[in-house]
Scaffold this motif. Structure first.
Motif, PDB file in Angstrom:
ATOM      1  N   UNK A   8      -0.838  -0.336  -9.517  1.00  0.00           N
ATOM      2  CA  UNK A   8      -2.290  -0.170  -9.410  1.00  0.00           C
ATOM      3  C   UNK A   8      -2.841  -0.766  -8.121  1.00  0.00           C
ATOM      4  N   UNK A   9      -2.193  -1.789  -7.604  1.00  0.00           N
ATOM      5  CA  UNK A   9      -2.680  -2.456  -6.394  1.00  0.00           C
ATOM      6  C   UNK A   9      -1.493  -2.760  -5.489  1.00  0.00           C
ATOM      7  N   UNK A  10      -1.786  -3.015  -4.235  1.00  0.00           N
ATOM      8  CA  UNK A  10      -0.734  -3.287  -3.272  1.00  0.00           C
ATOM      9  C   UNK A  10      -1.128  -4.495  -2.440  1.00  0.00           C
ATOM     10  N   UNK A  11      -0.211  -5.433  -2.272  1.00  0.00           N
ATOM     11  CA  UNK A  11      -0.484  -6.612  -1.456  1.00  0.00           C
ATOM     12  C   UNK A  11      -0.222  -6.308   0.008  1.00  0.00           C
ATOM     13  N   UNK A  12      -1.108  -6.778   0.861  1.00  0.00           N
ATOM     14  CA  UNK A  12      -0.902  -6.703   2.305  1.00  0.00           C
ATOM     15  C   UNK A  12      -1.310  -8.044   2.912  1.00  0.00           C
ATOM     16  N   UNK A  13      -0.701  -8.382   4.032  1.00  0.00           N
ATOM     17  CA  UNK A  13      -1.147  -9.528   4.807  1.00  0.00           C
ATOM     18  C   UNK A  13      -2.043  -9.001   5.911  1.00  0.00           C
ATOM     19  N   UNK A  14      -3.119  -9.716   6.201  1.00  0.00           N
ATOM     20  CA  UNK A  14      -4.012  -9.208   7.235  1.00  0.00           C
ATOM     21  C   UNK A  14      -4.569 -10.323   8.104  1.00  0.00           C
ATOM     22  N   UNK A  43     -15.995  -0.938  11.240  1.00  0.00           N
ATOM     23  CA  UNK A  43     -17.240  -1.521  11.739  1.00  0.00           C
ATOM     24  C   UNK A  43     -17.903  -2.338  10.635  1.00  0.00           C
ATOM     25  N   UNK A  44     -18.253  -3.571  10.973  1.00  0.00           N
ATOM     26  CA  UNK A  44     -18.977  -4.457  10.066  1.00  0.00           C
ATOM     27  C   UNK A  44     -20.178  -5.001  10.821  1.00  0.00           C
ATOM     28  N   UNK A  45     -21.363  -4.749  10.305  1.00  0.00           N
ATOM     29  CA  UNK A  45     -22.605  -5.216  10.939  1.00  0.00           C
ATOM     30  C   UNK A  45     -22.636  -4.869  12.425  1.00  0.00           C
ATOM     31  N   UNK A  46     -22.426  -3.592  12.725  1.00  0.00           N
ATOM     32  CA  UNK A  46     -22.477  -3.057  14.089  1.00  0.00           C
ATOM     33  C   UNK A  46     -21.433  -3.643  15.042  1.00  0.00           C
ATOM     34  N   UNK A  47     -20.403  -4.307  14.513  1.00  0.00           N
ATOM     35  CA  UNK A  47     -19.307  -4.812  15.340  1.00  0.00           C
ATOM     36  C   UNK A  47     -18.024  -4.143  14.877  1.00  0.00           C
ATOM     37  N   UNK A  48     -17.199  -3.744  15.832  1.00  0.00           N
ATOM     38  CA  UNK A  48     -15.908  -3.157  15.490  1.00  0.00           C
ATOM     39  C   UNK A  48     -14.868  -4.262  15.396  1.00  0.00           C
ATOM     40  N   UNK A  49     -14.137  -4.268  14.274  1.00  0.00           N
ATOM     41  CA  UNK A  49     -13.065  -5.223  14.051  1.00  0.00           C
ATOM     42  C   UNK A  49     -11.763  -4.456  13.918  1.00  0.00           C
ATOM     43  N   UNK A  50     -10.689  -5.076  14.366  1.00  0.00           N
ATOM     44  CA  UNK A  50      -9.366  -4.466  14.317  1.00  0.00           C
ATOM     45  C   UNK A  50      -8.492  -5.337  13.422  1.00  0.00           C
ATOM     46  N   UNK A  51      -8.070  -4.761  12.305  1.00  0.00           N
ATOM     47  CA  UNK A  51      -7.273  -5.499  11.322  1.00  0.00           C
ATOM     48  C   UNK A  51      -5.796  -5.188  11.510  1.00  0.00           C
ATOM     49  N   UNK A  52      -5.013  -6.242  11.577  1.00  0.00           N
ATOM     50  CA  UNK A  52      -3.560  -6.109  11.590  1.00  0.00           C
ATOM     51  C   UNK A  52      -3.116  -6.235  10.134  1.00  0.00           C
ATOM     52  N   UNK A  53      -2.487  -5.188   9.619  1.00  0.00           N
ATOM     53  CA  UNK A  53      -2.063  -5.157   8.214  1.00  0.00           C
ATOM     54  C   UNK A  53      -0.541  -5.072   8.131  1.00  0.00           C
ATOM     55  N   UNK A  54       0.054  -5.976   7.372  1.00  0.00           N
ATOM     56  CA  UNK A  54       1.493  -5.984   7.149  1.00  0.00           C
ATOM     57  C   UNK A  54       1.728  -5.645   5.679  1.00  0.00           C
ATOM     58  N   UNK A  59       7.196  -4.989  -4.371  1.00  0.00           N
ATOM     59  CA  UNK A  59       7.325  -5.985  -5.441  1.00  0.00           C
ATOM     60  C   UNK A  59       7.162  -7.389  -4.868  1.00  0.00           C
ATOM     61  N   UNK A  60       7.154  -8.356  -5.756  1.00  0.00           N
ATOM     62  CA  UNK A  60       6.928  -9.743  -5.337  1.00  0.00           C
ATOM     63  C   UNK A  60       8.073 -10.279  -4.468  1.00  0.00           C
ATOM     64  N   UNK A  61       9.288  -9.783  -4.694  1.00  0.00           N
ATOM     65  CA  UNK A  61      10.422 -10.231  -3.882  1.00  0.00           C
ATOM     66  C   UNK A  61      10.229  -9.817  -2.423  1.00  0.00           C
ATOM     67  N   UNK A  62       9.800  -8.559  -2.206  1.00  0.00           N
ATOM     68  CA  UNK A  62       9.523  -8.101  -0.836  1.00  0.00           C
ATOM     69  C   UNK A  62       8.397  -8.913  -0.208  1.00  0.00           C
ATOM     70  N   UNK A  63       7.376  -9.198  -1.005  1.00  0.00           N
ATOM     71  CA  UNK A  63       6.237  -9.980  -0.534  1.00  0.00           C
ATOM     72  C   UNK A  63       6.680 -11.379  -0.100  1.00  0.00           C
ATOM     73  N   UNK A  64       7.486 -12.034  -0.940  1.00  0.00           N
ATOM     74  CA  UNK A  64       7.966 -13.377  -0.633  1.00  0.00           C
ATOM     75  C   UNK A  64       8.864 -13.379   0.599  1.00  0.00           C
ATOM     76  N   UNK A  65       9.716 -12.376   0.710  1.00  0.00           N
ATOM     77  CA  UNK A  65      10.604 -12.269   1.864  1.00  0.00           C
ATOM     78  C   UNK A  65       9.803 -12.085   3.155  1.00  0.00           C
TER      79      UNK A  65
END
Length: 86
Positions: A8-14, A43-54, A59-65
């Motif tokens: 249902x959901x996916x973890x990402x680092x950002x 864009x948030x409040x008229x500013x452009x932000x660039x998100x780095x997503x990993x 699963x939790x094992x991949x997340x921990x690794x």
């Protein structure tokens, strides 16, 4: 038993940057750590932000690794976020 919760959901680092160059530089460094990484812009409040997503991580094992690899590579300051899968 099956774990349907993980589908249902996916973890990402950002991490967010106002500078696209900084975001792309971080993305390139994380690629060298063999991680699935991308940059999203928004864009948030008229500013452009660039998100780095990993991620996402299956699963939790991949997340921990990934967490260990990122921390060892000097990226222990990324935020963990759950994103809804569409």
């Amino acid at each position: 038993s099956t774990q349907s919760r993980s589908s249902a959901a996916s973890d990402v680092y950002k991490r967010q940057f106002p500078s696209k160059d900084k975001a792309e530089s971080m993305r390139a460094q994380i690629i060298l750590l063999s991680q699935n990484v991308r940059v999203e812009s928004g864009t948030v409040q008229d500013k452009t932000w660039h998100r780095v997503l990993v991620g996402p991580f299956a699963n939790r094992e991949q997340l921990a690794s990934a967490q260990k690899t990122l921390a060892a590579g000097g990226f222990g300051n990324l935020l963990l976020q759950q994103r809804q899968l569409r």
